[in-house]
Structure formats: structure tokens, C-alpha cells
Design a protein around this motif. Structure first.
Motif, PDB file in Angstrom:
ATOM      1  N   CYS A  12       0.827  -1.220   0.000  1.00 45.21           N
ATOM      2  CA  CYS A  12       0.000   0.000   0.000  1.00 45.21           C
ATOM      3  C   CYS A  12       0.856   1.262   0.000  1.00 45.21           C
ATOM      4  N   ILE A  13       1.887   1.284   0.833  1.00 42.04           N
ATOM      5  CA  ILE A  13       2.746   2.473   0.927  1.00 42.04           C
ATOM      6  C   ILE A  13       3.479   2.709  -0.395  1.00 42.04           C
ATOM      7  N   ILE A  16       0.946   3.963  -2.979  1.00 38.84           N
ATOM      8  CA  ILE A  16       0.573   5.368  -2.758  1.00 38.84           C
ATOM      9  C   ILE A  16       1.682   6.298  -3.231  1.00 38.84           C
ATOM     10  N   THR A  20       1.174   8.718  -6.399  1.00 38.32           N
ATOM     11  CA  THR A  20       1.204  10.155  -6.086  1.00 38.32           C
ATOM     12  C   THR A  20       2.171  10.885  -7.014  1.00 38.32           C
ATOM     13  N   VAL A  47      -5.173   6.016  -5.533  1.00 42.07           N
ATOM     14  CA  VAL A  47      -4.471   6.450  -4.311  1.00 42.07           C
ATOM     15  C   VAL A  47      -5.410   6.355  -3.114  1.00 42.07           C
ATOM     16  N   ALA A  51      -5.030   3.977   0.112  1.00 43.25           N
ATOM     17  CA  ALA A  51      -5.037   4.591   1.443  1.00 43.25           C
ATOM     18  C   ALA A  51      -6.100   3.950   2.329  1.00 43.25           C
ATOM     19  N   THR A  55      -5.348   1.932   5.754  1.00 43.24           N
ATOM     20  CA  THR A  55      -6.049   2.258   7.000  1.00 43.24           C
ATOM     21  C   THR A  55      -6.654   1.007   7.629  1.00 43.24           C
TER      22      THR A  55
END
Length: 424
Positions: A12-13, A16, A20, A47, A51, A55
Motif C-alpha cells: 500500500c505504501i 501510494i 502520487t 491512491v 489509502a 487504513t
């Protein structure tokens, strides 16, 4: 913290961060194409999707409940469908699916999307796709049906891409790969349960879209712009012909003594004509049709000064609020005068019309001059070199279309269509 949790958070990181960067690049890019605007929407939404999953992964380490799991997975199912929806919008615009086909597919797309979102919401109460027990997500036996919308849309994209002869093998491969990867990832997830392999596949597929489609298209467009510029310069040079300048100046010189006021008007028209032709060398963007029309009027005024009543131009202009390539209509009018009506002893009429239909703004130039036999078209003569240049620029700068219809002894009709989505 388990291995699959670390893997999912890392995916996920990374996703993103990569997305981005692409979002920022597209936001900062000037003069974005329409397909890039849709691609930007797709990246921004993805994105948000990543995110949301990040979460969920972070929160479930410390807190889980059936309600929590069902809420987030319902959100993810809807987001998966939304990504397929946006991908089709991108494919539709990038490929340039024919309007009549695009409308039909978009109706099917909207109905299917709405139906599957409704089913995702119904799942909350029925568990037709998934349930939760003890804070753990559990697939239902009919879970595969929840992928029906994505399957149908991806298959449509693959079929359209493979059948379109305008796409090269690189572009076809990019669309097919993107549509295939999610299903391959779902199969792998059944083997490696708990690992967000589908999200990793999205990152790979996105990079394929960027490298194989968007970057390549930018390179192609740059090359096309250079070719368009060359064609535009050739057109401009062909317009400023010594004999026309000589004849115009000779007529102005005669008028200075006979009618100074008309001579002044003629000088103004001649100056405007030269200015428009010369400025087209440095003009790289589309111009308002009103500017092209002003150029046409200046040119017609100069020809009427020479030929008098033999040149009669009728303006039936219903629409002007669109953009065109410089020197895309004026040379057509010039051809109608030079090769059409003035070839007749008593001259003739030219009608310049503009109107709109559902998909395009249309400009028609119709003359009742000598015409020509369509079967005897010679692309090496001056008339058809000019038309060929205009056709090339109209098609490659704004996705337009130029059609010629002529009959010997009756006249010629040239129709130029400018796609609304490109010239508004």
C-alpha cells in the motif's frame, strides 16, 4: 505483526508513493489531453483506494469486529468496480471508440456498474459475496459472482483493443495485460491467503499503462506536432504566392487614384491577410474559428477587388464558438475561387456554412464552379496537395475529418468536421 500484514502495508505504501508521483506529474503538465484527464481521475481514485486499504490494515492490528470488516470490504468491492469503470472511460477516450458504439457500451457500463454496487450493498444484509465471523473476512460460495462487472468490462476493453487496427501491438498488449493481471492475482490470493496480491498487481498494471501507453503517446504526439508544423509551413508558403501579391498590389495601386477610400480598405485587408499567413508559422495551438473566418473575409475581399461580381461568397455561419487549426478553412475557400468559380466566364457562388451535430462542429465550403471528376484526382497537383495538407493537419491536431465531393461541371463541396471533445 504477521508477515502478511507487513507485506500488505508495504504494498500500500509503495503504491501510494508511486501513484502520487504520477498524479503530481499529470497535475503539473500543461495542456493535458482528454485521456490524460481521465487517467488523472483514475490515479487519484486508486491512491484513495490504497489509502483505505492501508487504513484497514493498520486498524485491524488493534481492533476487529464483524461490522468493521464488513464495512471495509464492502467499500473495497465497490472501489474495485469503480476502478474498472474509470479504466473503461480511459480506454474509450484513448482508443477513440466510434461514438455510436461508445454510447451503447457506456449505457451497458452504467447499468452494470449500478447493479453491482447495489449487490455489494445488499451483501451487507445477505452475505451473498462474503461474511465476517470473529472479525475475520470469509468468502461465500458465490463470491466469484461479485467479480462479474469487472470481468465483463475487462473483456469489452480487450475485445475493443484487439479489434482496433489503429492501435499498435504495444498498446494492445498494455490494455490486455492490465485486464488480465487482476484475475491472475485473484487466483494467487486463493493460494497465498491474507496477502494483498491484487493490490501489487494494480501497481504493476499501472506502470504498464504509464510506460506502454501514456509515455509512448506523448512521444508520438510530439512527432506528429513536428509533422503538423511542417505541413502548416508548407501550406502557409503555398498561400503567399508572388502572383497573388502582385495582382493585389496592382489593384490597390489602381484604386489609389480612382477610389482612395476603397484603396485604404484594400490595404487593410491585404495587411490582415499577410499577418494571418505569417503568424501561422509560429502558432502551434488551435485558434478560434472567428479568427479563421476573419482571415477568410480578408482574402475574399481581395479577390472581389480583382474579379468583382464574378466572385460571390455567401456566409451561412451558425456556429463560431469552436477552435480549428490555423489555415484549415481559408485555403479551401481559396481553392474554390481559384480552381472553381473563376474558371467559369461569369464566375459563380461560394457558400460557407457552419453548424453542429451531436459529436462535431462542421464547416462546409460549397461552390458551383467547374468541379472535377473524383476518379481523376491527382494528388500531385497544387489543388490536391493543399487539400492533402489540410486533411493531414485536421486529422492529427484535433481528430477531425475532411471530405471532398465534386462533380465535373456542377461544383465542389468540401466538408470539415471538428470533434467537439477536441476543439471546445
Amino acid at each position: 505483526m504477521t508477515n502478511n500484514t507487513v507485506f500488505n502495508m508495504t504494498v500500500c505504501i509503495i503504491g501510494i508513493m508511486i501513484l502520487t508521483i504520477h498524479v503530481v506529474n499529470l497535475v503539473l503538465k500543461p495542456n493535458k489531453r482528454r485521456d490524460e484527464m481521465v487517467l488523472l481521475d483514475f490515479f487519484v481514485f486508486t491512491v484513495v483506494h490504497f489509502a483505505a486499504y492501508l487504513t484497514y490494515t493498520l486498524v485491524k492490528i488493534h481492533y476487529t469486529s464483524n461490522t468493521f470488516v464488513i464495512f471495509f470490504y464492502t467499500l473495497f468491492y465497490i472501489m474495485n468496480n469503480m476502478e474498472a469503470f474509470l479504466l473503461f472511460r480511459y480506454a474509450d477516450i484513448y482508443i477513440g471508440i466510434k461514438p455510436e458504439i461508445s454510447k451503447k457500451i457506456n449505457k451497458i457500463n452504467a447499468v452494470l456498474f449500478s447493479a453491482f454496487v447495489l449487490l455489494d450493498l445488499i451483501n451487507i444484509f445477505t452475505g451473498i459475496f462474503f461474511t465476517a465471523s470473529g472479525g475475520v473476512y470469509q468468502r461465500s460460495g458465490t463470491m466469484i459472482l461479485s467479480q462479474g462487472y469487472q470481468f465483463v468490462i475487462f473483456m469489452i476493453i480487450i475485445i475493443v483493443a484487439l479489434r482496433d487496427d489503429r492501435l499498435n501491438i504495444r498498446e494492445k498488449s498494455a490494455f490486455c495485460t492490465y485486464c488480465f493481471l487482476p484475475f491472475a492475482a485473484i487466483l494467487l490470493q486463493n493460494i497465498f491467503k491474507g496477502y494483498a496480491i491484487a493490490y501489487a498487481s494494480i501497481i504493476i498494471a499501472t506502470e504498464i499503462l504509464i510506460m506502454f501507453l501514456n509515455v509512448k503517446k506523448n512521444d508520438v504526439i510530439s512527432e506528429e506536432r513536428e509533422k503538423n508544423k511542417e505541413a502548416q509551413i508548407k501550406m502557409m508558403l503555398s498561400q503567399i504566392q508572388p502572383h497573388f501579391i502582385y495582382n493585389s498590389l496592382s489593384s490597390i495601386s489602381t484604386l489609389i487614384e480612382l477610389d482612395p477610400e476603397r484603396a485604404q480598405t484594400a490595404v487593410d485587408n491585404f495587411t490582415e491577410y499577410l499577418r494571418c499567413n505569417l503568424s501561422s508559422i509560429t502558432e502551434t495551438k488551435l485558434i478560434p474559428f472567428e479568427d479563421e473566418l476573419k482571415h477568410i473575409r480578408s482574402y475574399v475581399a481581395l479577390e472581389k477587388m480583382r474579379f468583382g461580381e464574378r466572385v460571390n461568397v455567401i456566409y451561412d455561419v451558425k456556429k463560431t464558438n469552436f477552435f480549428v487549426p490555423p489555415l484549415s478553412i481559408q485555403p479551401i475557400v481559396e481553392n474554390a475561387i481559384k480552381h472553381g468559380i473563376t474558371k467559369k466566364l461569369d464566375g459563380g457562388n461560394i457558400t460557407i456554412s457552419t453548424y453542429e451535430n451531436d459529436d462535431a462542429y462542421v464547416v462546409e465550403v460549397v461552390d458551383d464552379g467547374v468541379g472535377f471528376n473524383m476518379e481523376d484526382i491527382n494528388l500531385t497537383d497544387n489543388y490536391h496537395i493543399g487539400i492533402s495538407n489540410i486533411k493531414y493537419r485536421v486529422e492529427n491536431t484535433c481528430g477531425g475529418e475532411l471530405l471532398v465531393n465534386s462533380e465535373q461541371g456542377k461544383g465542389t463541396q468540401v466538408t470539415v468536421k471538428f470533434k467537439k471533445e477536441m476543439v471546445l
